[in-house]
Design an enzyme around this catalytic site. Structure first.
Site, mmCIF file in Angstrom:
data_model
loop_
_atom_site.group_PDB
_atom_site.id
_atom_site.type_symbol
_atom_site.label_atom_id
_atom_site.label_comp_id
_atom_site.label_asym_id
_atom_site.label_seq_id
_atom_site.Cartn_x
_atom_site.Cartn_y
_atom_site.Cartn_z
ATOM 1 N N THR A 344 0.843 -1.204 0.000
ATOM 2 C CA THR A 344 0.000 0.000 0.000
ATOM 3 C C THR A 344 0.871 1.245 0.000
ATOM 4 O O THR A 344 0.647 2.190 -0.766
ATOM 5 C CB THR A 344 -0.925 0.009 1.235
ATOM 6 O OG1 THR A 344 -1.726 -1.170 1.225
ATOM 7 C CG2 THR A 344 -1.824 1.234 1.228
ATOM 8 N N GLN A 374 -5.949 -2.070 -2.642
ATOM 9 C CA GLN A 374 -5.290 -0.825 -2.241
ATOM 10 C C GLN A 374 -4.439 -0.271 -3.390
ATOM 11 O O GLN A 374 -3.583 -0.977 -3.943
ATOM 12 C CB GLN A 374 -4.407 -1.044 -1.020
ATOM 13 C CG GLN A 374 -5.166 -1.453 0.235
ATOM 14 C CD GLN A 374 -5.225 -2.956 0.437
ATOM 15 O OE1 GLN A 374 -5.196 -3.725 -0.530
ATOM 16 N NE2 GLN A 374 -5.302 -3.371 1.690
ATOM 17 N N GLN A 396 -9.908 2.206 -3.737
ATOM 18 C CA GLN A 396 -9.546 1.912 -2.351
ATOM 19 C C GLN A 396 -8.239 2.609 -1.988
ATOM 20 O O GLN A 396 -7.250 2.522 -2.720
ATOM 21 C CB GLN A 396 -9.410 0.397 -2.143
ATOM 22 C CG GLN A 396 -9.093 0.009 -0.706
ATOM 23 C CD GLN A 396 -9.179 -1.491 -0.464
ATOM 24 O OE1 GLN A 396 -9.641 -2.245 -1.318
ATOM 25 N NE2 GLN A 396 -8.748 -1.925 0.699
ATOM 26 N N ASP A 397 -8.249 3.314 -0.844
ATOM 27 C CA ASP A 397 -7.044 3.990 -0.317
ATOM 28 C C ASP A 397 -6.541 5.106 -1.238
ATOM 29 O O ASP A 397 -5.346 5.204 -1.515
ATOM 30 C CB ASP A 397 -5.921 2.972 -0.074
ATOM 31 C CG ASP A 397 -6.203 2.062 1.104
ATOM 32 O OD1 ASP A 397 -7.298 2.169 1.684
ATOM 33 O OD2 ASP A 397 -5.345 1.240 1.432
ATOM 34 N N ASP A 418 -12.090 3.043 2.526
ATOM 35 C CA ASP A 418 -11.046 3.715 3.322
ATOM 36 C C ASP A 418 -10.287 4.760 2.499
ATOM 37 O O ASP A 418 -9.066 4.855 2.579
ATOM 38 C CB ASP A 418 -10.044 2.678 3.863
ATOM 39 C CG ASP A 418 -10.712 1.546 4.623
ATOM 40 O OD1 ASP A 418 -11.800 1.759 5.171
ATOM 41 O OD2 ASP A 418 -10.128 0.439 4.661
ATOM 42 N N ARG A 486 -14.360 4.028 9.588
ATOM 43 C CA ARG A 486 -14.244 2.856 10.462
ATOM 44 C C ARG A 486 -12.858 2.877 11.120
ATOM 45 O O ARG A 486 -11.908 3.456 10.575
ATOM 46 C CB ARG A 486 -14.462 1.554 9.685
ATOM 47 C CG ARG A 486 -13.476 1.301 8.548
ATOM 48 C CD ARG A 486 -13.714 -0.055 7.933
ATOM 49 N NE ARG A 486 -12.808 -0.327 6.817
ATOM 50 C CZ ARG A 486 -12.609 -1.543 6.290
ATOM 51 N NH1 ARG A 486 -13.256 -2.593 6.786
ATOM 52 N NH2 ARG A 486 -11.785 -1.703 5.281
ATOM 53 N N TRP A 488 -9.476 1.904 11.841
ATOM 54 C CA TRP A 488 -8.356 1.087 11.372
ATOM 55 C C TRP A 488 -7.450 0.684 12.537
ATOM 56 O O TRP A 488 -6.954 -0.431 12.594
ATOM 57 C CB TRP A 488 -7.573 1.888 10.328
ATOM 58 C CG TRP A 488 -6.402 1.197 9.724
ATOM 59 C CD1 TRP A 488 -6.223 -0.151 9.576
ATOM 60 C CD2 TRP A 488 -5.240 1.817 9.167
ATOM 61 N NE1 TRP A 488 -5.018 -0.406 8.958
ATOM 62 C CE2 TRP A 488 -4.396 0.777 8.696
ATOM 63 C CE3 TRP A 488 -4.831 3.143 9.007
ATOM 64 C CZ2 TRP A 488 -3.163 1.041 8.087
ATOM 65 C CZ3 TRP A 488 -3.615 3.397 8.393
ATOM 66 C CH2 TRP A 488 -2.790 2.360 7.942
#
Length: 580
Positions: A344, A374, A396-397, A418, A486, A488
């Protein structure tokens, strides 16, 4: 000596029947007197030693008491006490709480250096996958960044209460130590993607966790010391220190830069143009040629075009500014992803570490797509970094707000799972934050904040923004639930305030990471939001969630207080609001 001899001569001639010759008497007297003298001398030496021993004992006791008192404020007091008291220079160096902190940081530095060689050794293992090799190199970068952070902490402690206010020292010290802790987490997170990665992670987890705990202890002691000193200063001066938030120029900013920025003129040092009409054809080449450790702003103008490259602004390249020709015209794009074999951390199209980074009128993009998991468009670990009128686009990310103090104004951020994540102290102001259509069966999470320690001054603040959905998600909102965030990590902290929240946000507002994990320890807040998705009656009932009703509490999350904005935002030339 004569008196002693006379005393014993009297005894020998006192009528007792001692049959000794004069010579033998003299020998006896001399020997006996010598013994007495030696005894007296030994007594004196013992007395001196006894007094010295008492003094030394007092010093030892005093040093241990200071260490014990300082360590009592930490999360890991036994580790704190044992590592510091076992240091050979403890007695000599420790007299105050600050001495304990300095010694603790020096001891931690040695532990980090040992960690470097351990990680370096692992890179020579045979049979490592591309991602495992990348993860180890990520760790080596994190070690290097941590050593820089700890070095700056020592320097700041040596200058404590001299060249800056206590508040500025406190903010800087807490930021540096928070970053050092985050670096250890980032290293380990790189080994989370498959079983082979997790197995390699076990080889270095023990040492990384130990370093992380040592950093945590130093941070806790810094928080305790500065909190006490700030309270004493307020009591002494009878003020609330608001005057420190005065939009002053940063110390590192040159007089020439100030004149340019005050006049509204920003002159490019070099030009990047894909067609060859500038100084460089790629952004990476312009960054590589930029001066290192610059104390003045170095402006790289990036002309309109699509730049398909991965760019890194390392820690050595400070005060760099990317200036585009408009976010729709200047696009830096890449496609690295975890599914494609990256970590990531390493998947970022653009990664910024050097302090004082600025960007305006640019799009940062990762086109890997939702199916590749990610895939970061922009990663930022630059302290005092700011972005104006920029787009961050991925799935994502999307945006990795990794560490340090950051500010985003009038930006557009879009993604799925996220898509704003990390452990910086960051404020988003007047931004558009939109969820996209995710992959089948996925849920959207605007944030996944990564605070691991309750003393870290980190968190994500979304202020005066617009939270909505992109055109591909709007028709199918009911099929893909979207949440504000959320947890992490254990002490995840996110605040959404004074923002417009559309019906894209599920009535519960927030979502679990893994069962009950962090639901009591997280810190999620909402304040004065409006819009169809802003109602809080259906929000989660977690212990860590709260609706803020006090303006004074909300003020703590403004740029003025949360990212020390009064001391540096004016130097960016970007618009901003310090308060509510």
């Amino acid at each position: 000596m004569t008196q002693i001899k006379d005393f014993f001569a009297g005894i020998l001639h006192s009528g007792k029947n001692i049959n000794l010759s004069n010579k033998r008497k003299k020998l006896f007297l001399t020997a006996f007197a010598s013994i007495l003298l030696l005894s007296a001398l030994i007594g004196i030496v013992i007395g001196v030693k006894s007094r010295n021993s008492t003094t030394e004992s007092i010093r030892v006791s005093a040093a241990h008491a200071v260490v014990k008192s300082s360590c009592s404020a930490t999360l890991y007091p036994e580790l704190c006490y044992s590592t510091i008291t076992s240091h050979p220079d403890m007695i000599k160096k420790v007299k105050t709480q600050k001495d304990v902190i300095e010694l603790a940081v020096n001891i931690t530095t040695t532990a980090v250096e040992r960690s470097y060689f351990q990680i370096k050794k692992l890179t020579t293992r045979k049979g490592l996958t591309h991602r495992q090799i990348t993860a180890l190199h990520d760790c080596l970068e994190m070690v290097s960044e941590t050593l820089d952070d700890l070095h700056d902490v020592i320097k700041d402690l040596e200058e404590y209460q001299t060249n800056k206010s206590i508040k500025q020292h406190a903010d800087d010290l807490k930021t540096l130590m928070s970053s050092a802790i985050t670096n250890q987490e980032t290293c380990l997170d790189g080994f989370s993607h498959d079983e082979a990665d997790k197995k390699l992670r076990k080889s270095l987890e023990k040492s990384e966790r130990r370093v992380e705990k040592m950093c945590s202890n130093a941070l806790a002691m810094i928080c305790n010391m500065t909190r006490t000193d700030l309270a004493n200063e307020r009591k002494l001066n009878g003020r609330n220190l608001k005057e420190e938030q005065n939009n002053a120029w940063p110390e590192w900013f040159s007089t020439g830069d100030r004149r340019l920025l005050q006049s509204g003129t920003v002159k490019a040092n070099v030009v990047v143009a894909a067609d060859g009409s500038g100084n460089y054809k790629t952004v990476a080449a312009a960054v590589a040629a930029a001066p290192s450790k610059s104390k003045t702003r170095y402006v790289i103008r990036i002309k309109a075009g699509v730049y398909r490259e991965n760019v890194e602004v390392p820690s050595s390249k400070t005060n760099i500014m990317f200036m585009g020709d408009g976010r729709k015209n200047t696009i830096i794009t890449g496609s690295r992803s975890v599914k494609g074999g990256s970590t990531t951390f390493d998947s970022a199209t653009v990664a910024v570490v050097g302090d004082g980074f600025l960007a305006r009128d640019i799009t940062f993009q990762n086109t890997a797509g939702a199916a590749n998991h990610q895939a970061v468009a922009l990663r930022v670990g630059s302290d005092f970094s700011a972005f104006y009128q920029c787009d961050m686009l991925a799935y994502q990310d999307t945006l990795y707000v990794h560490s340090n103090r950051q500010f985003y104004i009038n930006c557009f951020i879009a993604g799925t799972v996220d898509f704003i994540f990390g452990n910086a102290a960051v404020v988003f102001q007047n931004c558009d934050i939109h969820a996209r259509r995710p992959g089948p069966g996925q849920k959207n999470m605007l944030t996944a904040q990564g605070r691991t320690d309750p003393n870290q001054n980190t968190g994500i603040v979304i202020q005066k923004c617009r939270i909505g959905a992109t055109s591909d998600l709007l028709p199918v909102i009911g099929s893909f639930p979207t949440y504000l965030g959320r947890p992490w990590k254990l002490y995840s902290r996110t605040v959404v305030m004074q923002s417009t929240v559309s019906n894209v946000i599920h009535p519960a507002g927030w979502f679990e990471w893994d069962g009950n994990f962090a639901l009591d320890s997280l810190s999620y807040r909402e304040y004065q939001n409006t819009g169809a998705g802003a109602g809080t009656s259906g929000r989660v009932k977690w212990k860590g969630f709260k609706v803020i009703t006090s303006s004074s509490e909300a003020q703590g999350y403004t740029p003025a207080n949360f990212i020390s904005g009064g001391s540096w935002l004016s130097s960016t030339t970007f618009p901003y609001s310090l308060n509510l």
